[in-house]
Design a protein around this motif. Sequence first.
Motif, short mmCIF file in Angstrom:
data_model
loop_
_atom_site.label_atom_id
_atom_site.label_comp_id
_atom_site.label_asym_id
_atom_site.label_seq_id
_atom_site.Cartn_x
_atom_site.Cartn_y
_atom_site.Cartn_z
N THR A 291 7.48 7.71 14.33
CA THR A 291 6.60 6.61 14.74
C THR A 291 5.29 6.64 13.96
O THR A 291 4.82 5.59 13.50
N SER A 292 4.71 7.81 13.79
CA SER A 292 3.45 7.90 13.04
C SER A 292 3.67 7.52 11.57
O SER A 292 2.82 6.86 10.96
N LYS A 293 4.81 7.91 10.99
CA LYS A 293 5.11 7.53 9.61
C LYS A 293 5.28 6.02 9.49
O LYS A 293 4.79 5.41 8.53
N ILE A 294 5.96 5.43 10.45
CA ILE A 294 6.15 3.97 10.43
C ILE A 294 4.81 3.27 10.55
O ILE A 294 4.54 2.31 9.82
N GLU A 295 3.96 3.73 11.48
CA GLU A 295 2.64 3.12 11.64
C GLU A 295 1.82 3.26 10.37
O GLU A 295 1.12 2.32 9.96
N GLU A 296 1.90 4.41 9.73
CA GLU A 296 1.17 4.64 8.47
C GLU A 296 1.67 3.70 7.38
O GLU A 296 0.88 3.10 6.66
N LEU A 297 2.99 3.56 7.27
CA LEU A 297 3.56 2.65 6.27
C LEU A 297 3.20 1.20 6.56
O LEU A 297 2.90 0.43 5.64
N LEU A 298 3.22 0.81 7.84
CA LEU A 298 2.83 -0.56 8.20
C LEU A 298 1.37 -0.81 7.86
O LEU A 298 1.00 -1.89 7.40
N GLN A 299 0.53 0.19 8.12
CA GLN A 299 -0.90 0.07 7.79
C GLN A 299 -1.09 -0.12 6.29
O GLN A 299 -1.84 -0.98 5.85
N LYS A 300 -0.39 0.72 5.49
CA LYS A 300 -0.49 0.60 4.04
C LYS A 300 0.02 -0.76 3.57
O LYS A 300 -0.56 -1.38 2.68
N GLN A 301 1.11 -1.22 4.17
CA GLN A 301 1.68 -2.51 3.80
C GLN A 301 0.70 -3.64 4.13
O GLN A 301 0.50 -4.55 3.35
N MET A 302 0.06 -3.54 5.31
CA MET A 302 -0.90 -4.55 5.71
C MET A 302 -2.09 -4.57 4.76
O MET A 302 -2.56 -5.64 4.36
N ILE A 303 -2.55 -3.39 4.38
CA ILE A 303 -3.69 -3.29 3.45
C ILE A 303 -3.31 -3.89 2.11
O ILE A 303 -4.07 -4.66 1.53
N SER A 304 -2.12 -3.56 1.61
CA SER A 304 -1.71 -4.10 0.30
C SER A 304 -1.48 -5.60 0.37
O SER A 304 -1.80 -6.32 -0.58
N GLU A 305 -0.95 -6.10 1.48
CA GLU A 305 -0.76 -7.55 1.62
C GLU A 305 -2.10 -8.26 1.70
O GLU A 305 -2.28 -9.33 1.13
#
Length: 194
Positions: free
Chosen positions: A135-149
Amino acid sequence: MMDVMPVHCIVEALGKKYICYTRRDRDEQRFLFLVSDGIDVWRIELTEDDLERHRDSVQCPNVDSLMQQIREAFVSCLLVVDRQADRLSLSVGDWPIQFDLFEVASSVRKTELQHIVFRLADLSTKLETKLQVATSKIEELLQKQMISETAAAAARYEPEARQRTKQPKLRRQQGTSLINPSSKKKENSWWCSV
C-alpha cells in the motif's frame, strides 16, 4: 521427500465448515493431513512408504510430483470431506486420493488446534505487513505519477506564457509613430511653426 510448504483450505460439507491443513511432524519424517471443525481434530500420518503407495494408485511419476499435486489441490480447494461415525474421509484432487483420518485424543487435539491457530495468526500478520508495504509503495507511485502529470500539464501551458514574458520589449525609437512605427515623425520646420 520433497520439502512441501504447509497449506490449508476451508471446506464446507453438510452445512458445516472444516479447515483442512497439512504439515510435517516434529521429526520431519511424516507428512500429516489434518481436518478440524474448530472443536474436534482428525489426523492421518503418512510415511514415505505410504506416499509411495498412493503415488502408485494415481500413477504419478514420483512422490515429489504427488506432493505437488496434493499442494495444488489444497490451494484450489479440490477437497471433499465426508464425516462418518468413527472417522473422517478426505478426498484430495481430481483423481481423487482418499485418506481416512481418525479423531485424535483430547491432549493432541489441544496441541493441534494451538498449532493451527498460531500458524494462521502468523500468516495473517505476515500478510498484513506485506499489504502495508504494498500500500505504501502504491501510494508513493501514485504521488510520483501525480507530480509528473502536474509537471507535464504545467509544461504544456507554460511555453506560451514564457514566450510572452521572455520576448524583449521593443522600445519605441525617438521620432517614430506609435500607430505606424515604420513612418517617422516629421520634424517641425521653420515654415510650419505654430
